[in-house]
Design a protein around this motif. Sequence first.
Motif, PDB file in Angstrom:
ATOM      1  N   ASN B   2       0.933  -1.025  -0.104  1.00  0.00           N
ATOM      2  CA  ASN B   2      -0.080   0.171  -0.135  1.00  0.00           C
ATOM      3  C   ASN B   2       0.908   1.264  -0.009  1.00  0.00           C
ATOM      4  OD1 ASN B   2      -1.985   1.903   1.528  1.00  0.00           O
ATOM      5  ND2 ASN B   2      -3.225   0.228   0.149  1.00  0.00           N
ATOM      6  N   LYS B   5       1.825   2.658  -3.569  1.00  0.00           N
ATOM      7  CA  LYS B   5       0.673   3.156  -4.140  1.00  0.00           C
ATOM      8  C   LYS B   5       0.679   4.634  -3.692  1.00  0.00           C
ATOM      9  CE  LYS B   5      -4.411   2.408  -4.901  1.00  0.00           C
ATOM     10  NZ  LYS B   5      -5.228   1.626  -4.341  1.00  0.00           N
ATOM     11  N   ARG B   6       0.847   4.722  -2.335  1.00  0.00           N
ATOM     12  CA  ARG B   6       0.427   6.058  -1.744  1.00  0.00           C
ATOM     13  C   ARG B   6       1.747   7.166  -2.009  1.00  0.00           C
ATOM     14  NH1 ARG B   6      -0.379   3.357   3.341  1.00  0.00           N
ATOM     15  NH2 ARG B   6       1.734   3.895   4.155  1.00  0.00           N
ATOM     16  N   LEU B   9       1.220   8.122  -5.838  1.00  0.00           N
ATOM     17  CA  LEU B   9       0.210   9.083  -5.886  1.00  0.00           C
ATOM     18  C   LEU B   9       0.546  10.551  -5.439  1.00  0.00           C
ATOM     19  CD1 LEU B   9      -3.087   7.298  -4.640  1.00  0.00           C
ATOM     20  CD2 LEU B   9      -2.629   8.135  -6.814  1.00  0.00           C
ATOM     21  N   ASN B  10       1.190  10.420  -4.203  1.00  0.00           N
ATOM     22  CA  ASN B  10       2.033  11.661  -3.829  1.00  0.00           C
ATOM     23  C   ASN B  10       2.899  12.315  -4.693  1.00  0.00           C
ATOM     24  OD1 ASN B  10       3.602  13.290  -1.956  1.00  0.00           O
ATOM     25  ND2 ASN B  10       2.148  12.676  -0.691  1.00  0.00           N
ATOM     26  N   ARG B  13       0.622  13.500  -7.858  1.00  0.00           N
ATOM     27  CA  ARG B  13      -0.435  14.629  -7.514  1.00  0.00           C
ATOM     28  C   ARG B  13       0.493  15.908  -7.115  1.00  0.00           C
ATOM     29  NH1 ARG B  13      -4.949  11.158  -6.249  1.00  0.00           N
ATOM     30  NH2 ARG B  13      -5.109  10.145  -8.332  1.00  0.00           N
ATOM     31  N   LYS B  14       1.498  15.854  -6.606  1.00  0.00           N
ATOM     32  CA  LYS B  14       2.402  16.879  -5.731  1.00  0.00           C
ATOM     33  C   LYS B  14       3.330  17.403  -6.982  1.00  0.00           C
ATOM     34  CE  LYS B  14       0.429  17.163  -1.274  1.00  0.00           C
ATOM     35  NZ  LYS B  14       0.748  17.430  -0.015  1.00  0.00           N
ATOM     36  N   ARG B 330       3.768  17.261   6.319  1.00  0.00           N
ATOM     37  CA  ARG B 330       3.140  16.127   6.228  1.00  0.00           C
ATOM     38  C   ARG B 330       2.869  15.106   7.476  1.00  0.00           C
ATOM     39  NH1 ARG B 330       5.242  13.005   1.269  1.00  0.00           N
ATOM     40  NH2 ARG B 330       3.643  11.636   1.691  1.00  0.00           N
ATOM     41  N   TYR B 332       0.637  15.297   9.875  1.00  0.00           N
ATOM     42  CA  TYR B 332      -0.860  14.987   9.942  1.00  0.00           C
ATOM     43  C   TYR B 332      -0.941  13.646   9.187  1.00  0.00           C
ATOM     44  CZ  TYR B 332      -2.467  18.966  12.651  1.00  0.00           C
ATOM     45  OH  TYR B 332      -2.920  19.667  13.612  1.00  0.00           O
ATOM     46  N   GLU B 333      -0.482  13.542   7.968  1.00  0.00           N
ATOM     47  CA  GLU B 333      -0.583  12.403   7.221  1.00  0.00           C
ATOM     48  C   GLU B 333       0.064  11.405   7.653  1.00  0.00           C
ATOM     49  OE1 GLU B 333       1.101  12.728   3.289  1.00  0.00           O
ATOM     50  OE2 GLU B 333       0.909  10.567   3.049  1.00  0.00           O
ATOM     51  N   VAL B 336      -2.108  10.387  10.836  1.00  0.00           N
ATOM     52  CA  VAL B 336      -3.327   9.625  10.446  1.00  0.00           C
ATOM     53  C   VAL B 336      -3.133   8.277   9.854  1.00  0.00           C
ATOM     54  CG1 VAL B 336      -5.285   9.695   8.719  1.00  0.00           C
ATOM     55  CG2 VAL B 336      -4.357  11.742   9.717  1.00  0.00           C
ATOM     56  N   LEU B 337      -1.875   7.999   9.159  1.00  0.00           N
ATOM     57  CA  LEU B 337      -1.478   6.600   8.854  1.00  0.00           C
ATOM     58  C   LEU B 337      -1.218   5.970  10.206  1.00  0.00           C
ATOM     59  CD1 LEU B 337       0.722   7.565   5.810  1.00  0.00           C
ATOM     60  CD2 LEU B 337      -1.378   6.158   5.884  1.00  0.00           C
ATOM     61  N   GLU B 342      -1.002   1.902  10.567  1.00  0.00           N
ATOM     62  CA  GLU B 342       0.147   1.704   9.550  1.00  0.00           C
ATOM     63  C   GLU B 342       1.576   1.594  10.364  1.00  0.00           C
ATOM     64  OE1 GLU B 342       1.030   0.435   7.208  1.00  0.00           O
ATOM     65  OE2 GLU B 342       0.900   1.553   5.416  1.00  0.00           O
ATOM     66  N   GLN B 350       7.213   4.396   2.628  1.00  0.00           N
ATOM     67  CA  GLN B 350       6.525   5.485   1.831  1.00  0.00           C
ATOM     68  C   GLN B 350       7.366   6.816   1.484  1.00  0.00           C
ATOM     69  OE1 GLN B 350       2.623   6.925   3.014  1.00  0.00           O
ATOM     70  NE2 GLN B 350       2.850   8.572   1.613  1.00  0.00           N
TER      71      GLN B 350
END
Lengths: 226, 480
Positions: B2, B5-6, B9-10, B13-14, B330, B332-333, B336-337, B342, B350
């Motif tokens: 996972n 993938k994260r 995407l990061n 997208r950024k 990041r 917070y990210e 949250v993970l 996680e 990651q």
Amino acid sequence: MLKVEDLTYQYPKSDKKLFEHVNLEFDAGELYAIVGRSGAGKTTFLSLLAGLDVPTSGKLKYQEQMVTASTLSEYRRKDVSMVFQAYNLFDYMTVMENILTAMELTGSKNRHDRQYVLQLLAKIGIDRQLADKKVVFLSGGQQQRVAIVRTMCCDAQLVLADEPTGNLDEDNTTEVINLFKKLAHEENRCVIIVTHEAEVARNCDVQIELHQGHFSVQRNLCRSSK
Amino acid sequence: MNFIKRAWLNVIRKKGRTLLLILIMSAILLFVFAGLLIQEAASKAVDNAKQSANATVTLSANRSNAFRQLRKHKQQKSLTFSSVNLKTVRQIAKSGYVKNYNTLSSTNGTAKSFKAIKTTTTNQPAGPIGEKSKSSSSSSSLSLDGVTSTALTSAFSEGTNKIVSGRGLTVNDQGTNHTVIEKQLAKQNDLTVGDQIKVKVSGKLVKLKIVGIYRASSASTSQTQPQMSDPANTLYLSSKFVGKLKGTPQKVDSVSFTMTDPAKASSFIKQAKKSINTTKFSLTTNDAVYQTMLTPLNNIKSFSQKIIWLVCIAGTAILTLLVILMVRERRYEAGVLLALGEKKSKVIWQFFTELFLVMLVSSVIALIGGKYAGNLMSKQLIQQTTAQTTSVSGGQTGGMPGGGGNSQGMIQGNSQGQKQPAQGRSNASASQKQSSTLNLKISVKNVLELLGFGLLIIFIAVILGTINILRWPPKKILTM
């Protein structure tokens, strides 16, 4: 389902204990509301229940098993699902990706089922088009609802929410509370909400008031017949 | 999986942040890669220099001992140098350090069937205007240089002398009366290859057969040493034949051993000393060419090594700061993970994967630009280092007229004649030519090294950047 035994918490570098020798029990199929004044320690208590922080002393037992430092990570992944006050969604992901990521991470049985996610999103007013948008393009209320659906989609039996309706209007608040009720009463999960809204607290089965480090539990009589 | 993938995407997208990281990482890796290329090219150049530079060790009479004997025995009127026995030479030459050897023996003679080139020198010492003191001298003697092979003498191998007609002397000419004469001398006397000439050596008339004609490009040294014969009067013969003329057929004046590896010259000397009488004979290393070549290359090699480490340290520092800022942004990210269950290690992976993806793109940019940057840097480096080395070696040559570090330059006069070919300067210029460029080539090894350095940098940066955040429980991270 969840037991708090003789729990004491003190902020690091502080002499004052936030709460001391707390003993509480939370059952499956019940919707709990923790209420109290700002700064009373509601969010801190919820964090301890979620395994995001460790108590100064005392025990936390889930399904009669002690939650220790070594089992915290698994406890958070498998048993607890939490809605944060600040939503804490991944800003570079779409609504759908946010939810699927959490489902995949927690090993939810529906982790590959987009339809299941779309149905839940539709219930709180997030349509398919919005589901494929990055969360940064959503309003605060919409993001809060997505955060709630993210929690609901995970299979955890313990659902914790910190001010879940703080950014929602009256209609959405009702809808969200109904969703939590459904989780508790139909899916037999244990839902604990921290709120400062009296109306939300009144809709819960049990109200726990935190005042100066002491917890007082009160069952809502009108909610007793689930 | 996972976290992959994260991370993907990061990165996708950024775009702004990713582009910034790519630029910074490309700059770091570009310099690392250029450094790696220069280092490898310098290493190869050093190896090539070892192969191409002919370091020699000369076995000759111990001059210090000869002078000591002269002072000791006052009745002795001239210096006496011991000759080297050919049997000893053959024994030493068996060593694995020896590529080949050149026996050298020289004597003087006078032309009989032809005319030697006459040199007249006029000296005008500085004095008050109107006071002109003149002195003149002339010489027509022939210098008979005995060699094993003309090709092995530094005058020919370095291009001072060049065969223009016929051939040079080889090992097969040993003991024969074959000779190679200078073009001017041949022209003056209408001599061609195949002709026979007569010279008088120690009162004996000797017939010589011309097998080759060479052109000497060095100027006459008569200006500095008026008593010297013109270089055109040098005749090359086999060293064995010269030995016969001198009455010592099994002996030579000196021997020049060419080393297989110039770096092993001192080991060879150690070994060879066991076979000679060190009181009578001495062994001297003549590796000036090798050293002159080696110095700038070693400087470049060491400088490129410093570049790599400096860039790595600076790059890691810059990247670590960036990662710290990125992780703080990041947190917070990460929180949250962790709150979602996680593992901390997967959060680190990651961030590592994100930087790895950035590193892959940056590596391609570094691969494209590294060779160009490396070429520019190496050119600049070589220009600086060779300028320094030339000025140093130039100074040394000036201090040793006629010597300057080559085997033949070390042959000094004996009781019968003198010879001092001035070839020191040509050595310096030759080495300059050889080390003016570095051949930078991209190999699989370089690419792997670059990726290795890149991985090391991002690994350190991620660990240092995340350790401060991830050591805390999720709640603390979320409330930071």
